[in-house]
Design an enzyme around this catalytic site. Structure first.
Site, PDB file in Angstrom:
ATOM      1  N   ILE A   6     -40.976   6.968 -21.183  1.00 26.43           N
ATOM      2  CA  ILE A   6     -41.193   7.077 -19.748  1.00 26.43           C
ATOM      3  C   ILE A   6     -40.036   6.417 -19.019  1.00 26.43           C
ATOM      4  CG2 ILE A   6     -42.757   6.523 -17.856  1.00 26.43           C
ATOM      5  CD1 ILE A   6     -44.855   5.968 -20.156  1.00 26.43           C
ATOM      6  N   CYS A   7     -39.523   7.110 -18.037  1.00 28.27           N
ATOM      7  CA  CYS A   7     -38.451   6.550 -17.230  1.00 28.27           C
ATOM      8  C   CYS A   7     -39.045   6.070 -15.918  1.00 28.27           C
ATOM      9  CB  CYS A   7     -37.385   7.618 -16.984  1.00 28.27           C
ATOM     10  SG  CYS A   7     -36.053   7.092 -15.918  1.00 28.27           S
TER      11      CYS A   7
END
Lengths: 584, 152
Positions: free
Chosen positions: B90-91
């Site tokens: 996840i960014c």
């Protein structure tokens, strides 16, 4: 009243072993949500207001940030040294700007002292609890909220005081708070009103009013006897003090008798009592040696890489300064702090090496992750000596970092590793062969006996190494192998190409020698016994890396030749070299 | 010590009350937790699906952020989102050192992710997803993300 409670909440980061290996929360762990199901769910807010948002525990030595948020001293110091910003509002701040907050200490202590009882009553006797406790909700929480505003003016303090005095007054007219607050207000009025009128100034010690130029000469002989004895307090009280004693009176107990004010539990100490705080260093301006020297002066451990040292020093500064912030009575000895430091180090990623880490991790359930820290642990604490050069090269790639991702590294460099393993294996085989030839040239059976005793030593070590490879885990041993690669010139595709021939040669020679030397030949292994471990080693390696096509094929061949397991010679030549496979 | 204590407290709180759409799956130890989240407001992209989150806590939690990734298995897909790679990474600045703050906790991270999904309308992966997923051998904490999208 609530021994369990205060014990639980009080120790902040220190006590440690609370978790004691349990993987599930203990039933007595207190939490604001305890109050949700009681008659007064509003207490949840109060209970969470007196807790630090970082550790979620009651404040231990609360400190105010510049942005007026409160945290445990140790928590905020750690957070600031990691981030430099307030955890709550992300405003930049510095540890040196933190200020103690005695009012909050009093609130926390007061609340901790009666929480269990309140919880008990609020849960059962609804009506009584409502009467006895509501006052606390309104007042103390109110104080707490306003405390968050930060700087307090005089008038604010007064307002607070008046506010607090009114509400209890409704129910309990002769409450201690009422008396106290009115007293101080009278006093203040008397002292401050005339100030602008008479053109005189008051002596800061006795309060007598005089011409400005006379103050200094007066001060020389002033005995400090107050001019007026209107109240019990000889000197003028600051707004802060007023406020604090009001808080104390309220927080300590609604039932406190008039004129019997509880002594403030944590009066501000004289500055002389304060132990000196240590300041953070500009680590990037210090060489490792300088840093070590500083740390030695502080009396903290100096082993490990520079990064380890920096982390350790930072933590020590935090522990030490947080201890300085604490009340004198609660302050801990340096020995205890050192113990804390060790515990902290044990909890860090990388486990702090075998001995230190294992013991300290008691509170945590060791899972798969901790195994991943293996590399870091080795790098930070292991005997980094022999590989100085390799280690230096690895520094750049971050391998020596304490929290280095060993698995990731192993995965990313798998090709290279398997090449290295392969070539190392090849060189070892060559060495074996050479050795064999040499033995051949010597007369059979004349080999010294020491050979037999050295036989057992290196083997378990090698096996361990092989299994690590199998689990894709990288180790210093593996990284070390470039030496082996340099000495290798054969084509990597068929490492055992020449070797089959060699093996046959060996085999025939062994056969010949055993014919000559008979059973007395020290080279003949005790049947399957000696050959066993070696076989498993190769089997592991074969499965472990798909890039060595021939190794799996060689497995069976090797199995048929117990001779292979025999001479531990190559290892003997390389005393001190921890990577047995890197022999040329 | 600090980690274990803090997580114990979080767990007590979660056991007492979990926000809607968030379920505890496994909290066996204080190093790795699994949580399930659902998007409840009927966003067509995520309707009826459950996503599994893996939290990995370092020894410095909560000073350092936990490592949070989506886990893929038979019943739990990886949600489609322009900031979620198909390997579950996840960014999100909240999970990065810079954006993390110790006052966050497992619950707040779950809720942030829930709302991140709720607000999304694009049925797509981040640019360069294939390439990233194929190459990446790093842990999320070692990746230096570049946070550019302030709309999430």
């Amino acid at each position: 009243m609530s021994a369990g409670m205060s014990g639980e909440g009080g120790d902040g980061g220190g006590g440690g072993g609370g978790g004691g290996g349990a993987s599930h929360p203990q039933p007595h762990l207190s939490d604001p949500t305890d109050f949700l199901s009681t008659a007064i769910p509003g207490l949840t807010r109060l209970d969470s207001a007196v807790r630090c948002e970082v550790c979620k525990d009651f404040f231990t030595t609360p400190m105010l940030t510049s942005c007026a948020h409160a945290f445990c001293s140790l928590c905020i110091r750690r957070a600031l040294s990691a981030d430099g910003r307030c955890p709550k509002c992300r405003a930049p701040d510095q540890a040196s700007k933190l200020r103690r907050c005695d009012a909050l200490v009093a609130v926390v202590e007061g609340w901790k002292g009666c929480r269990a009882e309140v919880l008990g009553r609020a849960g059962t006797e609804e009506v009584e609890a409502r009467r006895g406790v509501k006052r606390k909700v309104g007042d103390v929480a109110g104080e707490e909220d306003r405390e968050g505003v930060g700087r307090r003016t005089r008038s604010q303090a007064k307002k607070t005081a008046v506010g607090t005095m009114e509400r209890p007054g409704e129910k309990d007219p002769d409450n201690a708070v009422v008396d106290l607050v009115q007293d101080t207000e009278d006093e203040d009025d008397g002292e401050y009103r005339p100030e602008p009128d008479d053109g005189l100034v008051g002596c800061p010690v006795c309060g007598k009013r005089m011409k400005e130029e006379l103050v200094f000469s007066h001060l020389d002989r002033c005995d400090g006897e107050p001019e007026r004895h209107k109240s019990a307090q000889p000197t003028k009280r600051t707004a802060g003090q007023q406020f604090r004693s009001a808080t104390t009176a309220i927080a300590s107990k609604p039932s406190s008798h008039p004129h019997h004010l509880p002594a403030r539990p944590s009066m501000p100490r004289a500055p002389s009592e304060d132990p000196t705080r240590i300041s953070q260093l500009q680590y990037n301006l210090l060489s490792e040696t300088q840093l070590r020297k500083k740390m030695r002066e502080l009396g903290i451990p100096v082993h490990g890489t520079k990064q380890t040292l920096v982390r350790r020093h930072t933590e020590w500064v935090n522990l030490w300064n947080a201890n300085c912030d604490a009340d004198a009575a609660r302050r801990r000895s340096k020995r205890e702090l050192l113990n804390d430091l060790r515990t902290w180090e044990g909890c860090q990623d990388g486990g702090g090496g075998g001995s230190g880490g294992g013991r300290q991790n008691g509170g945590l359930v060791v899972g798969p992750i901790s195994a991943g820290g293996g590399v870091g642990a080795n790098a930070g604490y292991g005997s980094a000596g022999p590989q100085a050069t390799t280690a230096a090269a690895m520094m750049a790639s971050g391998v020596m970092k304490k929290d280095f991702d060993g698995r990731g590294w192993a995965r990313a460099n798998r090709d290279q590793f398997s090449d290295l393993i392969e070539s190392a294996r090849r060189t070892r085989d060559k060495a074996l062969e050479k050795r064999e030839k040499r033995t051949e040239s010597m007369s059979d059976g004349s080999t010294p006996n020491a050979e037999g005793s050295g036989d057992h030593k290196p083997r378990p070590r090698e096996e361990v190494g092989a299994q690590r490879n199998n689990g894709e885990e990288m180790d210093l041993d593996d990284v070390d192998q470039p030496e082996g690669q340099q000495s290798n010139q054969q084509s990597p595709s068929k490492p055992y190409a020449g070797n089959d021939h060699a093996l046959n040669v060996i085999k025939s020679k062994v056969a010949a020698s055993s014919e000559v030397g008979g059973a007395s030949d020290p080279y003949v292994p005790p049947a399957g016994d000696g050959g066993e471990p070696q076989e498993t080693v190769f089997a592991h390696i074969g499965r472990g890396d798909s890039n060595v096509p021939s190794s799996a094929d060689d497995g069976p061949t090797l199995k048929k030749k117990p001779m292979f397991a025999l001479p531990a010679e190559p290892f003997q030549d390389t005393d001190g070299d921890p990577a047995p496979t890197a022999v040329q | 010590m600090l980690v274990a204590k803090r997580l114990q407290k979080e767990l007590v709180k979660l056991n007492e009350h979990t926000p809607p759409g968030i379920t505890i799956v496994s909290t066996e130890n204080f190093q790795e937790w699994l949580m399930d989240i659902e998007v409840l407001d009927g966003n067509p992209l995520y309707q009826g699906e459950k996503y599994r989150l893996k939290f990995v806590f370092s020894g410095s939690y909560p000073i350092e952020p936990p490592e949070v990734t989506f886990v893929k298995d038979a019943t739990h897909p990886i949600p489609m989102h322009p900031h979620i790679y198909s390997n579950g990474i996840i960014c999100l600045d909240l999970l990065d050192r810079q954006g993390w703050s110790p006052v966050h906790n497992v619950e707040s991270v779950c809720m942030s992710l829930q709302s991140m999904l709720t607000g999304n309308t694009k049925n797509e992966r981040p640019p360069g997803d294939d390439d990233f997923v194929r190459r990446n051998t790093q842990r999320p904490r070692d990746i230096s993300f570049l946070f550019h999208d302030n709309s999430v």
